[in-house]
Structures are given as C-alpha cells and as structure tokens.
Design a protein around this motif. Structure first.
Motif, PDB file in Angstrom:
ATOM      1  N   PHE A  90       0.626   4.153  -2.777  1.00 33.10           N
ATOM      2  CA  PHE A  90       0.324   5.498  -2.265  1.00 33.10           C
ATOM      3  C   PHE A  90       1.462   6.466  -2.626  1.00 33.10           C
ATOM      4  O   PHE A  90       1.223   7.608  -3.043  1.00 33.10           O
ATOM      5  CB  PHE A  90       0.128   5.399  -0.745  1.00 33.10           C
ATOM      6  CG  PHE A  90      -0.458   6.626  -0.081  1.00 33.10           C
ATOM      7  CD1 PHE A  90      -1.292   7.500  -0.759  1.00 33.10           C
ATOM      8  CD2 PHE A  90      -0.177   6.890   1.258  1.00 33.10           C
ATOM      9  CE1 PHE A  90      -1.836   8.620  -0.124  1.00 33.10           C
ATOM     10  CE2 PHE A  90      -0.710   8.001   1.902  1.00 33.10           C
ATOM     11  CZ  PHE A  90      -1.534   8.872   1.209  1.00 33.10           C
ATOM     12  N   ARG A 122       0.707  12.868  -8.393  1.00 33.74           N
ATOM     13  CA  ARG A 122      -0.056  14.081  -8.075  1.00 33.74           C
ATOM     14  C   ARG A 122       0.844  15.304  -8.060  1.00 33.74           C
ATOM     15  O   ARG A 122       0.501  16.355  -8.597  1.00 33.74           O
ATOM     16  CB  ARG A 122      -0.696  13.922  -6.703  1.00 33.74           C
ATOM     17  CG  ARG A 122      -2.187  13.950  -6.749  1.00 33.74           C
ATOM     18  CD  ARG A 122      -2.768  13.929  -5.347  1.00 33.74           C
ATOM     19  NE  ARG A 122      -4.089  13.339  -5.433  1.00 33.74           N
ATOM     20  CZ  ARG A 122      -4.608  12.538  -4.520  1.00 33.74           C
ATOM     21  NH1 ARG A 122      -3.906  12.227  -3.443  1.00 33.74           N
ATOM     22  NH2 ARG A 122      -5.812  12.055  -4.676  1.00 33.74           N
ATOM     23  N   TYR A 127       0.842  -1.209   0.000  1.00 35.30           N
ATOM     24  CA  TYR A 127       0.000   0.000   0.000  1.00 35.30           C
ATOM     25  C   TYR A 127       0.873   1.253   0.000  1.00 35.30           C
ATOM     26  O   TYR A 127       0.611   2.204  -0.740  1.00 35.30           O
ATOM     27  CB  TYR A 127      -0.966   0.025   1.198  1.00 35.30           C
ATOM     28  CG  TYR A 127      -1.789   1.293   1.170  1.00 35.30           C
ATOM     29  CD1 TYR A 127      -2.863   1.411   0.300  1.00 35.30           C
ATOM     30  CD2 TYR A 127      -1.434   2.393   1.946  1.00 35.30           C
ATOM     31  CE1 TYR A 127      -3.579   2.588   0.210  1.00 35.30           C
ATOM     32  CE2 TYR A 127      -2.156   3.580   1.864  1.00 35.30           C
ATOM     33  CZ  TYR A 127      -3.233   3.666   0.997  1.00 35.30           C
ATOM     34  OH  TYR A 127      -3.927   4.846   0.902  1.00 35.30           O
ATOM     35  N   ASN A 128       1.916   1.251   0.820  1.00 33.90           N
ATOM     36  CA  ASN A 128       2.777   2.424   0.892  1.00 33.90           C
ATOM     37  C   ASN A 128       3.411   2.723  -0.464  1.00 33.90           C
ATOM     38  O   ASN A 128       3.621   3.881  -0.824  1.00 33.90           O
ATOM     39  CB  ASN A 128       3.861   2.223   1.955  1.00 33.90           C
ATOM     40  CG  ASN A 128       3.268   2.161   3.352  1.00 33.90           C
ATOM     41  OD1 ASN A 128       2.071   1.924   3.509  1.00 33.90           O
ATOM     42  ND2 ASN A 128       4.082   2.372   4.364  1.00 33.90           N
ATOM     43  N   ARG A 176       1.125   9.769  -4.855  1.00 35.43           N
ATOM     44  CA  ARG A 176       1.492  11.106  -4.365  1.00 35.43           C
ATOM     45  C   ARG A 176       2.475  11.793  -5.299  1.00 35.43           C
ATOM     46  O   ARG A 176       2.355  12.980  -5.586  1.00 35.43           O
ATOM     47  CB  ARG A 176       2.093  11.004  -2.961  1.00 35.43           C
ATOM     48  CG  ARG A 176       1.101  10.580  -1.905  1.00 35.43           C
ATOM     49  CD  ARG A 176       1.550  10.975  -0.498  1.00 35.43           C
ATOM     50  NE  ARG A 176       2.915  10.614  -0.169  1.00 35.43           N
ATOM     51  CZ  ARG A 176       3.301   9.427   0.288  1.00 35.43           C
ATOM     52  NH1 ARG A 176       2.419   8.468   0.460  1.00 35.43           N
ATOM     53  NH2 ARG A 176       4.568   9.197   0.583  1.00 35.43           N
TER      54      ARG A 176
END
Lengths: 373, 474
Positions: A156, A163, A152-153, A160
């Motif tokens: 994510f 983004r 997950y990290n 990020r």
C-alpha cells in the motif's frame, strides 16, 4: 473511458513488484499506468509472511537481495512510510548435527562468492538469540541484519508513493489481451484499451497467460502457501526463524501475535482468485512450530489464510526482457520469496526499461530458460 | 439420540436453537441421518437457553414465549438426530467437510447437506464509553437471566428494539427494577412506521405483547426517555453515568451498569466463511445471505435457517428450520409437498409484523456514524477516525482496512466491528454499502489451540522443496 489512456509504461499487476517498478519508473520520469484485476496487494504481496531476508537464498538471487536489503534499511526514504519494517536476525535452526553441517557448507560457499552476511551460530549463541528454542536444537545459520515488515502496509505504501509521483492505477480492471500495434503496446481490458510504449508483466500467478500472449513459454504454477496467526503472547522471540530439516517460517510480531508459515500449501483457484485452506497439511506447520518452540503448546490460533502465488519449476523468478518482443519485460514467478526482492527488482526493471540496460546480474532469471521445456 | 459414532451424515446442522432443532426433527423423520453440532451444553440456542433446566419461577419471569421452547426441545430429544453439545465448529470446507472442536481434540465430519442455524448476534453499538467495564449488551444480561437467574439492579438500558423492552420487563418481573430506559428511536420513526400498522395488525398478538411490556414498565415507575441523542457513557476506568439529550433537556443518570442494544443482525460468520453470496437488506440494515424460497444459499446443499437468514424471530426460525429440513428430505426423494406448503403459509403470516418493527427500530444514526475518537474495533483498539483516515489514504474496502489497521483481526474475528466498519467506509467513500461489502472470514471461526491443530488426524505430508529455502522462509 474517454480517449485511450497512454503511457510510457504499462505495468500489468499491482502487487509489490508492479508497484515498485511503477514507482521507480516514475522517479526516472516515465509516465506509468498500472492495471490490476483486484486491488493492489490482494494476493501474495499483501498476505505473505512478511519476512525480509537475505538468508538462505538461491545463490543467483543473493546480489539482488543484498541490494534490496540496503533499500529496506532506509525504506522510509523511498516511500515515506516505515512499512512496519523491523530490523532483526533471520535464523535457520538446525535440529541435528547433519543439518548444521549442511548450513556450514552453505556459509562457506557464500564467503567464497564474497558475501559475509550469513554466519554459523553454535548452540550457546543460538540460545542467546532464541531463549525459547527447544533444547535439542544444535545451532543455526543467521543473517543478523535482516528483518521483517508488514506486507499489506508495504504494498500500500509503494502504491501511494507511486501515485504521488503521478502513476495512474486502474484497479478492478482485468487484462484480457496484450498486442503489438506498430511501436505501441495495446492492452485490452475489462475497462477498455490502454496504450503504452513499454509493457511490464508483473502478474504473479497469472503472469503465464501474459507471457503466452507474447509467444513465450513460462510454466508457472499457482500455489497457496498457508499461514497462521496466534493470539497475543508474552514476548519470547526477537528473530525470524526458519527450519532446516522441516519447513517453517516463524516470527513474533510487535504486538505479540505469532505468525507461522512454512510453505505448507492449500488449494489455489487462480480462476476465481480464491484459495482454500488444507488443515490436514497445515497441521505439520503447527507440529514443527511446537517442536522448535515448546512454548507454542499453549498458543491459540485466531486466523489462518493462504494467498495465491506463482511458482516456477526451478523456484527462482523470471526477471528481464521478453525474448520475443522489444519493449516488453517480465518480473514474476517469485516462488513465495519475492517480498524482500521487491524494492531492488523494481529499481533494476525501471533502469532496464528506461535505459535499455542494467548492471544487475539477471541472466539466470531469463525467460529463455524454459524455451525448450 | 446417541453419542456420535460416525464421520458421515446426510445432514449436519450447526446450532441447536429453534431452527436447528426443527430441521433435525424434519430430516430424521424422513429417514435421513443427521448430526447437530452446538456450542452450548444443552439445546435451546440463545432464545431458549437453559429451557430444559429452567424452574417454574424462572420460566414465569421469562414468559410463555420462552416456555414454548420446552416442546421444541423435547421433540428434538425424541428424534433420531445425533447431538453433540459443547462442539465448536471451526472450519467448513467447500466439499462440506466440517472440523469441529470437542474440547479434547477435533473431529472431521463429512456432510451431504448443511443447515447453518447459528442465529443472530447483537448489532455492534460503537458510542463514546461503550468499552468501559460495567457496560454490556442487553442480550448478555438476558443470558445471565436465563442461565442462572442472576440479574443486576441499577441498569440503564440504552438503545432501541423489541428486545430492549422485553428484557427490561423480564427484569422487573424478577424483582429488579431497571434504573431507566433511554430510547434512541427518533420521533419521526413513529410516523414512518404508521403506514406499516395495517399489515402488522395481521400479527396483532406481537403488538399487544409489546404494548403490555411498555405498560408494565411505566406502571412500575421506570423512567423512559424518548428520542435520546448525544449519548455518552462516562466514567473513569468504569461506567459511572450516562449523559444524553431528550425532550430538549440534557440528562445525566448515575449508574454503574449500562446495557446497550440496537437490535440483532444475522451471524454471518459461517456463510461468509463458505463464501455464500450476501446482499444488503435495507429494511433490516444488515447483510443477509442470499437464499431461495427454501432457505438454500447460493452454495448448493448449504441452507441457512433461523435469524441467520435475516431477522424473523423465534417462531419464524422454527418454521424456517422445518422448511429447510423438508426441502432436504424432498431432494432426497422423501418429500412432503403439502406439509411444506403449510409451513410456507405460516411463515408468511409470521412476516407481517416485520416492516413495522424494522421501520420503528432501525439502528440509531449515531451508532452508524460514530465520532472519530470512538473505538470501533475493541480487540485491536481501532477508532472510527483511524478507519476514515485509511479510507482517505485510498483503502478501498473492509479487507484493505483490516490489513492496514488490523481491525477485525482480533479473537472476535470482526463480529463486534464488521458492520460498523463497512458503514463507516461506505459513508466516507460515498458508495453504497452493498458495493463496499464485508470482511472475508477466515478459519478458525473460533480460536483454536495450536496443539489441537498439530494433533489433527491427517493425510501424509506433501513434500515441500527444502533445497530452495523459499518454502521454508518467506
């Protein structure tokens, strides 16, 4: 929504592959929109076992896997986060001489193809690498510079960074229909229509429907590989371990918990995005873990889960351009081993989309292989 | 009542507190087969723990409300329900198959209907120093009192709720005077609660009992500090003092024993595992499973009775258990509509006190918004600040925070931190907690030996393709 959001590239699916392709495309200067029906990393990307391995891959995947490993070794340079990546050996344990022979043949094949990362270890070396391994294990096949990360990290972190590079994410947004209108792709969603010059299908277990709308056949099956995590144990294992004769994926995380997978499958329900455990099958993973590491007899399970993943009939992914439409692309069906490939496949897809070309050997992964099935 | 012999039952009841026992009595009276699975060695649940073995002295200390459990337990023992004590349910599948650990291995039980009667847990109370040795919950103290009569002296009670003064009063009766009661109920709450007083008079006996308890504490000279704020438990390696502000003055009470309490909330683990729908109950400030008038959840044939369906107290728990039992019997064509209606009426009377209690004893604002450095997840040592930082990075909800920080991944499966984590995320994101939701709960519900899983009776292994290594290694 005011006005129709537009971008050079619309990515369907916010798993690791979608996030990675979006990140690499943004680095090439493309404007990118990612549409995700849940939240990024909700399914296979966020809840897999986290193995980062070149070991034991289908021969066609090896070059891409090797490139991906180079990126993993410096993952922080790409996403400004270490993704919990730990370099360590990946080892497939042979429980019989016959299994060891099969592994030796594989190592020889790979050497012939020019790859030297997989090496045979004898019983003595196996014990040195895995002091807790059961006495009956005779040796193994190892890739010493592989490792594992926190799934997950990782996803994510890719999201990020994407983004930060300007990629727009629309989460909890469900794609209903993709259609071509002139030169542009129109993507109708639960939150309105999006327009893009290029379309990339990274929809994992749900990618078959997108392919169908493009007029392409992709016989993808939703599967739910099950996983167990134990309470913390004293450190006893510094490698990621797999089975040869019976399925297993086994590792001890930095905090001492042990994560056991191994392909035993629960019940997926891709329609509701839910999966259910099947303990009458998962018991075999428990049995194998105890068989190879007797210390596990005293282990306590604190949690189990199953993510939803897309599997192709030949267990290798679909990677490459659409066969029916220009400016449409696929990267899905990683068949429960796509995590390590994420960084490199995103890179090559971005290259392919931005330049129309890539030198990466993706021919074996063409969607056309299912055209007549 | 006999030891278990079968694998299939019309009804499986999880929990042998007032709700579970009452449901068992009703369904077996109607001729249905039932099994009651309970973790404890004897019936009673938390509220009537040790009821069958409590001697006269202890029963007197615990009071008549506790003693009322005797008849309930006796009726349960006399029923035809099978009873499995020492049984830990660790999984329930969507077809209502139950995996239960009996210590020496697991058993699979197939149920036609399930009554979840797993009751309540104490609300998590994150505050500075709450993880120090010597700090416990008021409920944990009461367990000691019920189980073996053991009580510690020198205890400072901190928090709010009817249970806090009840336990303090019980200790007093046991001859151990609490050091002090530090109440966190803001003055304004008393005013707000006033409007619920007329309705509560319909359940005047509760009000009188509450007043009598406070009176006994005051008469015995137990200091009661009201409207306490800025509470910290201090100590080096163990609790040494409680500091706070009350009545415009700061206080420091030296003690090695602190009991925290901020009310109780439904234990959602089973209903979350089953993916029953839940909703946010504003008045009780917690998630409750959505149920219909007969306490059936959004999952057909799954009922939740007792405090698990929203806090209602022991008397309501028993009535809810009866109602669920009667409804199951009715669905099986063995109904008694008249009895069902009388139970429903009694439940409505029972509910009258709740608005007053819920307004007065809503959780303290301080524990809902703990300071950044306060530990929230004790198992994985995650602070409130860590959670806020993850939200700022873009983590949208409790499940992403859980994946990212490991909060809720420890052996308690989030029971100790779940509500607090959802609160912190909701307030940081400025979204209603009903939208933020709660952890997904995964099996096993309680830790299970790997060897017990390996020994599970099972079907043939489904072959996994080993030619490609994908299945074997991720």
């Amino acid at each position: 929504m005011t006005g129709t959001p537009m971008a050079d590239l619309i990515v369907v699916g916010g798993g690791l592959h979608g996030c990675s392709a979006a990140l690499h495309a943004a680095k090439r200067g493309l404007s990118v929109i990612v549409i995700e029906k849940d939240n990024a990393g909700r399914h296979a990307s966020g809840v897999n076992a986290g193995g980062v391995r070149r070991l034991g891959r289908n021969y066609a995947e090896v070059p891409i896997s090797v490139r991906s490993m180079e990126i993993w070794h410096r993952i922080e340079d790409l996403v400004d986060d270490d993704c919990g990546f730990q370099r360590c050996p990946q080892i497939k344990v042979a429980e019989t001489e016959a299994e060891l022979e099969t592994l030796a043949k594989r190592a020889a094949d790979l050497r012939e193809l020019g790859f030297t990362h997989e090496v045979i270890v004898d019983q003595q070396e196996l014990r040195r690498l895995l002091p807790a391994v059961a006495p009956h294990c005779v040796g193994g096949l190892a890739s010493l510079d592989d490792g594992f990360a926190i799934p997950y990290n990782t996803t994510f972190a890719f999201q990020r960074k994407a983004r930060a590079l300007g990629v727009q994410f629309f989460e909890k947004t469900h794609v209903e229909n993709v259609r071509r209108d002139g030169k542009d792709w129109h993507v109708d969603t639960s939150a309105g229509t999006f327009k893009g010059r290029n379309l990339l299908n990274c929809a994992g277990a749900w990618a078959g429907e997108i392919a169908r709308q493009l007029g392409e056949h992709a016989p993808i099956e939703a599967i739910a590989p099950m996983m167990i995590v134990t309470a913390r144990m004293k450190r006893f294992c510094d490698a990621v371990v797999g089975g040869c004769g019976r399925p297993l994926s086994f590792k001890q995380a930095e905090n001492g918990t042990v994560i056991i997978g191994g392909g035993r499958r629960g019940y997926p329900d891709p329609k509701t995005n839910k999966s259910e455990m099947r303990f009458s099958q998962l018991r075999y993973s428990a049995e194998t873990a105890i068989g190879i590491f007797p210390i596990m007899k005293s282990a306590t399970i604190v949690r189990s889960w199953a993510g939803i993943e897309g599997r192709m009939p030949d267990d290798i992914p679909v990677i490459g351009p659409s066969s029916t439409h220009e400016n449409a692309f696929h990267a899905f069906g990683f068949s429960a081993h796509g995590f390590q490939l994420g960084p490199a496949v995103g890179e090559l897809m971005a290259e392919l989309i931005a330049t129309g070309h890539t030198n990466a050997p993706i021919a074996p992964f063409s969607i056309t292989r299912f055209a007549n099935s | 009542m006999s030891a278990t012999t079968k694998n299939r039952y019309d009804v499986a009841i999880i929990g042998a507190g007032p709700a579970g026992m009452a449901a068992a009595v009703e369904v077996t009276k109607a001729g249905l087969s039932a099994i009651v699975l309970d973790e404890q060695p004897a019936p009673g649940g938390q509220i009537y723990r040790g009821i069958e073995t409590s001697d006269e002295k202890r029963t007197k200390i615990l009071g008549p409300d506790y003693a009322a459990g005797r008849d309930i337990a006796r009726a349960f023992r006399d029923s035809r329900a099978e009873y499995l004590p020492g049984a830990t349910v660790w999984n329930i599948d969507s077809a209502l198959g139950i995996d239960v650990s009996l210590g020496q291995g697991s058993k699979h039980i197939q149920a036609g209907a399930i009554v979840v009667a797993t009751g309540a847990i104490e609300r998590p109370t994150p505050m500075p120093g709450w993880t120090l040795p010597g700090v416990t919950t008021a409920g944990a103290l009461q367990i000691l009192l019920k189980a073996n009569g053991v009580v510690s002296d020198d205890v400072v009670f901190v928090g709010s709720g009817p249970l806090l003064s009840l336990i303090a009063a019980q200790m007093l009766k046991a001859g151990v005077k609490p050091r002090a009661i530090v109440e966190t109920v803001p003055q304004s709450r008393y005013v707000a609660a006033l409007k619920h007083l007329p309705a509560a008079l319909g359940a005047a006996s509760y009000l009188l009992k509450g007043m009598a308890m406070m009176l006994s504490l005051r008469r015995a000279g137990v200091p009661i500090y009201r409207d306490a704020t800025g509470i910290r438990i201090e100590g080096n390696g163990k609790a040494e003092a409680v500091t706070f502000t009350s009545g415009g003055k700061s206080h420091r009470l030296e003690t090695t024993s602190v009991a925290l309490h901020q009310g109780i909330v439904p234990n959602q683990q089973v209903t979350r595992l089953l993916r029953c729908e839940h909703e946010w109950n504003k008045s009780q400030h917690c998630f409750v499973p959505k149920v219909d008038e007969y306490f059936e959840t959004t999952m057909a044939d799954v009922y939740v009775a007792g405090d698990g369906a929203g806090i209602g107290g022991a008397v309501a728990a028993r009535l809810r258990g009866r109602l669920a039992g009667l409804r199951i019997a009715e669905k099986a064509g063995r109904g008694n509509a008249q009895e069902r209606r009388s139970v429903t009426d009694a439940l409505m009377r029972e509910a009258k006190i709740r608005p007053l209690l819920e307004t007065l004893y809503a959780p303290s604002p301080e524990i809902l918004a703990p300071a950044d450095e306060t530990l929230v997840c004790r198992c994985e040592e995650v602070t409130a600040g860590d959670i806020r930082k993850a939200v700022d990075l873009g983590a949208p909800g409790p499940n992403q925070v859980k994946s990212f920080l490991r909060s809720g991944m420890g052996p308690c499966q989030g029971r100790m931190c779940g509500l607090a984590v959802s609160e912190i995320i909701a307030s940081r994101r400025g979204e209603p907690i009903s939208e933020i939701g709660y952890y997904r709960i995964r099996p096993p519900l309680k830790p299970l030996l790997l060897s017990e899983l390996a020994a599970l009776e099972s079907e043939e292994a489904v072959p996994v393709d080993l030619a490609d290594e994908s299945a074997a290694l991720h």
